[in-house]
Design a protein around this motif. Structure first.
Motif, PDB file in Angstrom:
ATOM      1  N   LEU A  93     -24.626  -3.698 -30.712  1.00  0.00           N
ATOM      2  CA  LEU A  93     -23.252  -3.491 -30.279  1.00  0.00           C
ATOM      3  C   LEU A  93     -23.243  -2.591 -29.048  1.00  0.00           C
ATOM      4  O   LEU A  93     -23.766  -1.481 -29.073  1.00  0.00           O
ATOM      5  N   LYS A  94     -22.662  -3.081 -27.957  1.00  0.00           N
ATOM      6  CA  LYS A  94     -22.611  -2.332 -26.711  1.00  0.00           C
ATOM      7  C   LYS A  94     -21.461  -1.321 -26.736  1.00  0.00           C
ATOM      8  O   LYS A  94     -20.482  -1.492 -27.453  1.00  0.00           O
ATOM      9  N   VAL A  95     -21.580  -0.300 -25.903  1.00  0.00           N
ATOM     10  CA  VAL A  95     -20.534   0.710 -25.755  1.00  0.00           C
ATOM     11  C   VAL A  95     -20.150   0.778 -24.286  1.00  0.00           C
ATOM     12  O   VAL A  95     -20.971   1.137 -23.443  1.00  0.00           O
ATOM     13  N   TRP A  96     -18.883   0.421 -23.980  1.00  0.00           N
ATOM     14  CA  TRP A  96     -18.393   0.426 -22.610  1.00  0.00           C
ATOM     15  C   TRP A  96     -17.065   1.170 -22.547  1.00  0.00           C
ATOM     16  O   TRP A  96     -16.000   0.580 -22.732  1.00  0.00           O
ATOM     17  N   PRO A  97     -17.092   2.454 -22.293  1.00  0.00           N
ATOM     18  CA  PRO A  97     -15.858   3.253 -22.267  1.00  0.00           C
ATOM     19  C   PRO A  97     -14.946   2.886 -21.094  1.00  0.00           C
ATOM     20  O   PRO A  97     -15.359   2.270 -20.122  1.00  0.00           O
ATOM     21  N   TYR A  98     -13.700   3.307 -21.216  1.00  0.00           N
ATOM     22  CA  TYR A  98     -12.696   3.154 -20.153  1.00  0.00           C
ATOM     23  C   TYR A  98     -11.993   4.486 -19.963  1.00  0.00           C
ATOM     24  O   TYR A  98     -12.011   5.317 -20.869  1.00  0.00           O
ATOM     25  N   THR A  99     -11.305   4.762 -18.902  1.00  0.00           N
ATOM     26  CA  THR A  99     -11.452   4.269 -17.549  1.00  0.00           C
ATOM     27  C   THR A  99     -12.022   5.441 -16.764  1.00  0.00           C
ATOM     28  O   THR A  99     -11.416   6.510 -16.729  1.00  0.00           O
ATOM     29  N   VAL A 100     -13.180   5.289 -16.138  1.00  0.00           N
ATOM     30  CA  VAL A 100     -14.000   6.382 -15.614  1.00  0.00           C
ATOM     31  C   VAL A 100     -13.829   6.464 -14.103  1.00  0.00           C
ATOM     32  O   VAL A 100     -14.210   5.539 -13.383  1.00  0.00           O
ATOM     33  N   ASN A 101     -13.275   7.585 -13.620  1.00  0.00           N
ATOM     34  CA  ASN A 101     -12.939   7.678 -12.199  1.00  0.00           C
ATOM     35  C   ASN A 101     -13.500   8.899 -11.484  1.00  0.00           C
ATOM     36  O   ASN A 101     -13.183   9.122 -10.319  1.00  0.00           O
ATOM     37  N   THR A 102     -14.330   9.703 -12.166  1.00  0.00           N
ATOM     38  CA  THR A 102     -14.927  10.858 -11.500  1.00  0.00           C
ATOM     39  C   THR A 102     -16.436  10.837 -11.673  1.00  0.00           C
ATOM     40  O   THR A 102     -16.966  10.282 -12.652  1.00  0.00           O
ATOM     41  N   THR A 103     -17.114  11.476 -10.741  1.00  0.00           N
ATOM     42  CA  THR A 103     -18.572  11.542 -10.790  1.00  0.00           C
ATOM     43  C   THR A 103     -19.064  12.208 -12.062  1.00  0.00           C
ATOM     44  O   THR A 103     -20.019  11.748 -12.698  1.00  0.00           O
ATOM     45  N   SER A 104     -18.406  13.297 -12.460  1.00  0.00           N
ATOM     46  CA  SER A 104     -18.851  14.018 -13.658  1.00  0.00           C
ATOM     47  C   SER A 104     -18.719  13.142 -14.903  1.00  0.00           C
ATOM     48  O   SER A 104     -19.589  13.165 -15.788  1.00  0.00           O
ATOM     49  N   GLN A 105     -17.651  12.382 -14.986  1.00  0.00           N
ATOM     50  CA  GLN A 105     -17.481  11.476 -16.121  1.00  0.00           C
ATOM     51  C   GLN A 105     -18.576  10.416 -16.143  1.00  0.00           C
ATOM     52  O   GLN A 105     -19.167  10.131 -17.188  1.00  0.00           O
ATOM     53  N   ALA A 106     -18.845   9.825 -14.982  1.00  0.00           N
ATOM     54  CA  ALA A 106     -19.849   8.769 -14.893  1.00  0.00           C
ATOM     55  C   ALA A 106     -21.232   9.282 -15.280  1.00  0.00           C
ATOM     56  O   ALA A 106     -21.978   8.629 -16.026  1.00  0.00           O
ATOM     57  N   LEU A 107     -21.583  10.464 -14.800  1.00  0.00           N
ATOM     58  CA  LEU A 107     -22.902  11.013 -15.090  1.00  0.00           C
ATOM     59  C   LEU A 107     -23.033  11.400 -16.559  1.00  0.00           C
ATOM     60  O   LEU A 107     -24.101  11.228 -17.170  1.00  0.00           O
ATOM     61  N   ARG A 108     -21.964  11.944 -17.139  1.00  0.00           N
ATOM     62  CA  ARG A 108     -22.008  12.299 -18.561  1.00  0.00           C
ATOM     63  C   ARG A 108     -22.247  11.065 -19.415  1.00  0.00           C
ATOM     64  O   ARG A 108     -23.103  11.053 -20.301  1.00  0.00           O
ATOM     65  N   LEU A 109     -21.499   9.996 -19.136  1.00  0.00           N
ATOM     66  CA  LEU A 109     -21.619   8.778 -19.935  1.00  0.00           C
ATOM     67  C   LEU A 109     -22.972   8.110 -19.735  1.00  0.00           C
ATOM     68  O   LEU A 109     -23.572   7.598 -20.684  1.00  0.00           O
ATOM     69  N   MET A 121     -18.091   5.109  -8.234  1.00  0.00           N
ATOM     70  CA  MET A 121     -18.904   5.294  -9.424  1.00  0.00           C
ATOM     71  C   MET A 121     -20.295   4.703  -9.254  1.00  0.00           C
ATOM     72  O   MET A 121     -21.291   5.275  -9.711  1.00  0.00           O
ATOM     73  N   ARG A 122     -20.409   3.588  -8.577  1.00  0.00           N
ATOM     74  CA  ARG A 122     -21.729   3.013  -8.297  1.00  0.00           C
ATOM     75  C   ARG A 122     -22.536   3.952  -7.403  1.00  0.00           C
ATOM     76  O   ARG A 122     -23.735   4.146  -7.602  1.00  0.00           O
ATOM     77  N   SER A 123     -21.869   4.555  -6.435  1.00  0.00           N
ATOM     78  CA  SER A 123     -22.562   5.508  -5.572  1.00  0.00           C
ATOM     79  C   SER A 123     -23.024   6.723  -6.365  1.00  0.00           C
ATOM     80  O   SER A 123     -24.136   7.234  -6.162  1.00  0.00           O
ATOM     81  N   ALA A 124     -22.168   7.198  -7.276  1.00  0.00           N
ATOM     82  CA  ALA A 124     -22.519   8.366  -8.081  1.00  0.00           C
ATOM     83  C   ALA A 124     -23.757   8.103  -8.946  1.00  0.00           C
ATOM     84  O   ALA A 124     -24.548   9.016  -9.204  1.00  0.00           O
TER      85      ALA A 124
END
Length: 295
Positions: free
Chosen positions: A256-272, A288-291
């Motif tokens: 089962l995959k985990v795909w959270p929503y909705t991620v708009n900051t670098t810190s959020q992306a890196l944490r996840l 987010m791809r750049s981060a």
């Protein structure tokens, strides 16, 4: 009223002597460098949400997967729209001043065709003021042109009896229920489990995702019986949730995959990413791809 949305994508890597299709290869390549980043409502922070312009902006940013929301008009046409009403994202109040509360299902497709979807203050002077509300068919044509994958949210299904059947009919007419699209380029998601189970009863091969802000362990076990993906709200996504989900297998035999929503900051992306999530949605997928070092 809290307006919820959800999005999903997939991370799949298959070792085979047969070359992967372009979109599938792109997804697998991204998996090796971190979570797959999906454009939320196309790319709702880069162009008016749920429009072809937003999908194209995601494509130009190198985003291979987009999420959109689908509802049905009064005359049975499937269109892209998130809210139950048209007021926030279009000029419906000006064009149809006597039609409050401007519910999507109260308008025909021709009437919606008169509206502009880029009239809010945030898009003033952006060049997107003339963006329109696209139909699902128009979206599918654009995604085929761009070679992008689709995460299709069945929005407010209780307002539109039989809408899953209508969606499958359009997907079929546009060639999106063939092996290539179903295996590599399509997910259907919803907050309503009944809608997903309805899809599964008609097309068990389609991959499904259930949206739940903060699912419990018991819910995860229940979801794994019919869904391939769990899409929690990003703030409630924990290492425990990710590990519990990955320990379960969905109906197609994969964890089962985990795909959270909705991620708009670098810190959020890196944490996840550090938690090991498989993907997430973002209004600004380019950032987010750049981060994550993906673009």
């Amino acid at each position: 009223m809290l307006i919820r949305t959800c999005t999903l994508t997939s991370v799949a890597l298959t070792l085979s002597l047969v070359p992967l299709a372009p979109s599938a290869y792109s997804e697998a390549a991204t998996a090796r460098s971190g979570p797959v980043v999906i454009g939320h409502r196309g790319a709702g922070g880069l162009a008016p949400e749920n429009t072809l312009e937003a999908v194209d902006r995601a494509d130009r940013a190198g985003v291979d997967w987009v999420e959109v929301d689908v509802q049905r008009t009064r005359d049975g046409v499937l269109v892209l729209m998130h809210d139950q009403d048209l007021a926030r994202t279009t000029d419906a109040e000006t064009v149809f001043p006597n039609r409050a509360p401007w519910k999507v299902g109260d308008f025909t497709a021709a009437e919606l065709g008169r509206l502009r979807a880029g009239t809010s203050a945030e898009w003033k002077g952006s060049g997107y003021e003339s963006a329109r509300i696209p139909t699902l068919g128009q979206l599918l044509d654009r995604l085929d042109r761009n070679d992008q994958g689709l995460v299709l949210e069945v929005k407010w299904p209780g307002n539109f009896p039989g809408v899953t059947r209508d969606i499958l009919n359009v997907l079929n007419r546009k060639g999106w229920l063939d092996t290539h699209h179903v295996n590599d380029r399509l997910y259907m998601i919803s907050f309503l489990a009944a809608a997903l189970k309805d899809v599964r009863s008609q097309r068990p091969d389609i991959k499904l995702g259930i949206c739940d802000e903060q699912p419990t362990a018991a819910k995860l076990e229940s979801y794994a019986k019919f869904a391939d993906v769990i899409n929690p709200e990003h703030r409630g996504t924990t290492a425990n949730l990710v590990n519990r989900a990955h320990a379960l297998k969905g109906p197609h035999g994969t964890p089962l995959k985990v795909w959270p929503y909705t991620v708009n900051t670098t810190s959020q992306a890196l944490r996840l990413s550090g938690l090991g999530v498989d993907g997430f949605t973002s209004d600004v997928p380019d950032r987010m791809r750049s981060a994550l070092g993906q673009g």
